[in-house]
Design a protein around this motif. Structure first.
Motif, mmCIF file in Angstrom:
data_model
loop_
_atom_site.group_PDB
_atom_site.id
_atom_site.type_symbol
_atom_site.label_atom_id
_atom_site.label_comp_id
_atom_site.label_asym_id
_atom_site.label_seq_id
_atom_site.Cartn_x
_atom_site.Cartn_y
_atom_site.Cartn_z
ATOM 1 N N ALA A 166 0.839 -1.206 0.000
ATOM 2 C CA ALA A 166 0.000 0.000 0.000
ATOM 3 C C ALA A 166 0.875 1.257 0.000
ATOM 4 C CB ALA A 166 -0.929 -0.002 1.209
ATOM 5 N N HIS A 167 1.974 1.233 0.754
ATOM 6 C CA HIS A 167 2.907 2.373 0.731
ATOM 7 C C HIS A 167 3.391 2.638 -0.689
ATOM 8 C CE1 HIS A 167 3.341 3.388 4.882
ATOM 9 N NE2 HIS A 167 3.882 2.245 5.260
ATOM 10 N N ARG A 174 2.064 1.555 -3.604
ATOM 11 C CA ARG A 174 0.991 1.845 -4.541
ATOM 12 C C ARG A 174 0.496 3.280 -4.353
ATOM 13 N NH1 ARG A 174 -2.049 -2.272 -3.089
ATOM 14 N NH2 ARG A 174 -3.331 -0.933 -1.793
ATOM 15 N N GLN A 175 0.394 3.716 -3.112
ATOM 16 C CA GLN A 175 -0.145 5.049 -2.840
ATOM 17 C C GLN A 175 0.934 6.131 -2.891
ATOM 18 O OE1 GLN A 175 -2.507 4.944 0.753
ATOM 19 N NE2 GLN A 175 -3.628 3.138 0.096
ATOM 20 N N LEU A 176 2.138 5.760 -3.296
ATOM 21 C CA LEU A 176 3.247 6.708 -3.496
ATOM 22 C C LEU A 176 3.478 7.585 -2.265
ATOM 23 C CD1 LEU A 176 2.401 7.829 -7.160
ATOM 24 C CD2 LEU A 176 3.962 6.021 -6.442
ATOM 25 N N HIS A 177 3.468 6.978 -1.103
ATOM 26 C CA HIS A 177 3.640 7.760 0.126
ATOM 27 C C HIS A 177 4.997 8.444 0.189
ATOM 28 C CE1 HIS A 177 0.329 5.218 2.217
ATOM 29 N NE2 HIS A 177 -0.150 6.266 1.618
ATOM 30 N N HIS A 178 6.002 7.836 -0.457
ATOM 31 C CA HIS A 178 7.333 8.444 -0.360
ATOM 32 C C HIS A 178 7.363 9.823 -1.015
ATOM 33 C CE1 HIS A 178 7.314 6.434 -4.242
ATOM 34 N NE2 HIS A 178 8.334 7.178 -4.610
ATOM 35 N N LEU A 179 6.515 10.043 -2.027
ATOM 36 C CA LEU A 179 6.510 11.363 -2.666
ATOM 37 C C LEU A 179 5.993 12.420 -1.688
ATOM 38 C CD1 LEU A 179 5.239 10.557 -6.267
ATOM 39 C CD2 LEU A 179 7.576 10.731 -5.420
ATOM 40 N N ALA A 180 4.885 12.108 -1.004
ATOM 41 C CA ALA A 180 4.340 13.048 -0.020
ATOM 42 C C ALA A 180 5.350 13.273 1.113
ATOM 43 C CB ALA A 180 3.028 12.515 0.543
ATOM 44 N N LEU A 181 5.985 12.181 1.556
ATOM 45 C CA LEU A 181 6.935 12.288 2.662
ATOM 46 C C LEU A 181 8.157 13.121 2.273
ATOM 47 C CD1 LEU A 181 6.819 8.639 4.024
ATOM 48 C CD2 LEU A 181 6.340 10.701 5.319
ATOM 49 N N THR A 182 8.680 12.874 1.071
ATOM 50 C CA THR A 182 9.875 13.606 0.647
ATOM 51 C C THR A 182 9.549 15.080 0.437
ATOM 52 O OG1 THR A 182 10.577 11.576 -0.455
ATOM 53 C CG2 THR A 182 11.809 13.565 -0.963
ATOM 54 N N ALA A 213 3.812 11.545 7.911
ATOM 55 C CA ALA A 213 4.478 10.260 8.165
ATOM 56 C C ALA A 213 3.541 9.315 8.917
ATOM 57 C CB ALA A 213 5.758 10.489 8.960
ATOM 58 N N PHE A 214 2.859 9.853 9.916
ATOM 59 C CA PHE A 214 1.937 9.024 10.708
ATOM 60 C C PHE A 214 0.723 8.614 9.871
ATOM 61 C CE2 PHE A 214 -1.520 8.846 14.027
ATOM 62 C CZ PHE A 214 -1.134 7.627 14.548
ATOM 63 N N LEU A 215 0.168 9.569 9.121
ATOM 64 C CA LEU A 215 -1.028 9.284 8.321
ATOM 65 C C LEU A 215 -0.745 8.254 7.231
ATOM 66 C CD1 LEU A 215 -2.279 12.954 8.112
ATOM 67 C CD2 LEU A 215 -3.545 11.065 9.140
ATOM 68 N N ALA A 216 0.484 8.282 6.683
ATOM 69 C CA ALA A 216 0.850 7.287 5.663
ATOM 70 C C ALA A 216 0.796 5.884 6.262
ATOM 71 C CB ALA A 216 2.238 7.584 5.116
ATOM 72 N N GLU A 217 1.232 5.766 7.526
ATOM 73 C CA GLU A 217 1.149 4.457 8.197
ATOM 74 C C GLU A 217 -0.313 4.037 8.369
ATOM 75 O OE1 GLU A 217 3.614 2.564 8.551
ATOM 76 O OE2 GLU A 217 4.948 4.123 7.857
ATOM 77 N N LEU A 218 -1.150 4.991 8.771
ATOM 78 C CA LEU A 218 -2.573 4.669 8.944
ATOM 79 C C LEU A 218 -3.204 4.229 7.625
ATOM 80 C CD1 LEU A 218 -3.954 7.417 11.371
ATOM 81 C CD2 LEU A 218 -2.772 5.281 11.879
ATOM 82 N N ALA A 219 -2.867 4.940 6.551
ATOM 83 C CA ALA A 219 -3.436 4.596 5.237
ATOM 84 C C ALA A 219 -3.002 3.186 4.832
ATOM 85 C CB ALA A 219 -2.982 5.618 4.196
ATOM 86 N N ALA A 220 -1.733 2.850 5.077
ATOM 87 C CA ALA A 220 -1.238 1.513 4.731
ATOM 88 C C ALA A 220 -1.879 0.459 5.638
ATOM 89 C CB ALA A 220 0.279 1.475 4.849
#
Ligand SMILES: [Zn+2]
Lengths: 124, 377
Positions: free
Chosen positions: B183-184, B186-194, B217-224
């Motif tokens: 999910a991390h 697929r949802q491209l969380h690293h782009l938002a985080l960076t 950072a926390f919300l990305a974990e919740l989404a995953a």
């Protein structure tokens, strides 16, 4: 973004298994490939590994001798501890699954989880 | 000037009250992906407002300070010569501020992306050498007793699991962990985080951006977690979290509740996802916050462009509306708007001909040359 090549990996294996610093000619002989890659190819890739910081080198006579900058275990540990270490401010290169927890908090969550599982199993 | 003040106020409001409200709100844990978008919109809106505030200050001051002959902008600023030095200083300040903020943002974002890419490359190199690929699971396994699971995102991204983690998890929990990591990616969380990291670095001490970084950072974990819970069940995800945490060396420093603990509690309690209507409402609000600064600045900026580009009136009135018919006898100049050299008036000719050739008599230049040709026949 070029990935670590097959020859790079083979060269690292050779250098890791050697018990002392070795020359490019030694590396080429120990690669165990048929046919053996050209000397210049091995030299180029070995130099790339040195530039990337994987190999250290020192001049002996006319040729350089190479040895690994870190052991295989060092790299393994680095791959794991960097992922586990929550204190380190990493540049979003990785997103880890969980961080370390304090024993009291783990016990509390364990209890809540068991209660929830019991409630789930109990027929309503 | 009013626009500039509005934009600065907007930025200040978002950086203080907006940030506090979003951090304290209850809904983000129920809609983590929407909340990530909200935090990014908030950050972008603050930055955009400040840049546009600088630009509008420059344009307003330029209009105010320009020489009398060119002072026919729609705002009709007074052109007293003594305002010139102050206006010039304001114009320069605005331009420098806008440029400095823009350069800092771009620079820090680029640096953050470069650093992340370099670290990813180093990790992938090391993984290629000391990791082994498990084709069945589609992951890279590192032989180490400490339990860890993470993903290296990006084009050549991969999921990494230690042998310690594999030993600590049964099949169902392992599937939950892998679903979380996928999910991390697929949802491209690293782009938002960076991006959040780059902005936090750009405006170091400003709490709005560091808060955004932590929250994302926390919300990305919740989404995953939510994605994994959908696949494996929320209690299984919580069990996987706990199993890995218990297998890891305990951290005495992590007292007082960790983010991982908060995630586990949320999974155990179960969180009601936000309804579709409210999600749409939230997206609209985020879009509004994002578009408010450019919308506010646009009239002031484009008015200046028109005013500075000389022949302001022919560009300001749309040719199409002149061409439309006999009703429009001439472009609507008000007396005050009349340029220094009046355009030639041919009222008689126009009033007689316009009935038959309603378009134009050459006074107005149509937009397309082809059209002009056709109309003049
Ligand atoms: Zn995660």
């Amino acid at each position: 973004m070029p990935r670590f090549g097959e020859l790079e990996a083979s060269i690292m294996e050779v250098v890791w298994s050697a018990d002392k610093a070795i020359t490019v000619r030694d590396i080429r002989d120990r690669l165990g490939r048929e046919p053996a890659p050209a000397y210049n190819t091995v030299l180029t890739v070995t130099e790339i590994l040195h530039r990337k910081g994987w190999l250290a080198r020192e001049k002996h006579g006319r040729a350089f001798r190479y040895w690994p900058a870190g052991s295989r275990d060092d790299y393994t540990a680095q791959l794991v501890t960097e992922a586990l270490d929550s204190a380190q401010d990493r540049a979003a290169a990785l997103v880890r699954f969980m961080e370390k927890m304090e024993p009291g908090e783990m016990a509390e969550i364990r209890r809540a989880l068991e209660t929830a599982r019991d409630a789930e199993r109990r027929p309503r | 000037m009013i626009v500039t003040l509005f934009l600065l106020g907007h930025a200040l409001l978002l950086a203080t009250a907006g940030t506090a409200a979003l951090r304290r709100a209850g809904w983000p844990t129920r809609a983590p992906r929407l909340a990530i978008a909200a935090w990014l919109a908030l950050s972008a809106s603050i930055v955009g407002s400040v840049i546009l505030a600088g630009l509008t200050a420059t344009t307003a001051a330029t209009r105010a300070g320009s020489v009398p002959g060119r002072c026919y902008g729609p705002m009709r600023w007074p052109c007293a010569p003594d305002t010139f030095s102050g206006a010039a200083a304001l114009a320069a300040t605005g331009a420098v501020a806008a440029l400095a903020v823009a350069a800092r943002v771009v620079g820090c974002l680029c640096a953050a992306y470069r650093t992340a890419a370099r670290e990813r490359r180093l990790l992938l190199d090391a993984l290629a050498l000391v990791g082994r690929t498990d084709a069945r699971l589609g992951v890279t396994v590192v032989d180490h007793a400490a339990p860890a699971a993470y993903c290296v995102p990006g084009r050549h991204g991969r999921i990494v699991v230690t042998s310690g983690a594999l030993a600590a998890l049964d099949d169902a929990r392992l599937a939950a962990v892998l679903a979380h990591e996928r999910a991390h990616m697929r949802q491209l969380h690293h782009l938002a985080l960076t991006s959040a990291r780059g902005l936090a670095r750009a405006f170091g001490p400003l709490p709005a951006f560091t808060t955004a970084q932590d929250q994302i950072a926390f919300l990305a974990e919740l989404a995953a977690d939510d994605a994994a819970a959908k696949r494996s069940g929320r209690l299984t995800v919580a069990e996987a979290l706990l199993a890995l945490a218990e297998a890891a060396p305990a951290d005495a420093m992590a007292a007082g509740g960790t983010a991982t603990g908060a995630r586990a509690r949320r999974l155990i309690t179960g969180s009601r996802p936000l309804g579709r209507t409210r999600i749409l409402l939230g997206l609209t609000a985020a879009a509004a916050v994002l578009t408010a600064p450019p919308a506010a600045a646009e009239p002031a900026l484009s008015a200046t462009v028109v005013a500075c580009c000389g022949s302001s009136h022919t560009t300001a009135t749309q040719p199409g509306h002149v061409l439309r018919g006999a009703r429009t006898r001439r472009p609507d100049y008000s007396a005050a708007d009349e340029p220094a050299t009046p355009l030639p008036r041919k009222p008689d000719l126009r009033s007689t001909t316009s009935r038959y050739r309603p378009a134009t008599n050459g006074l107005i230049i149509p937009t397309s040359p082809k059209r002009q040709f056709r109309l003049s026949k």
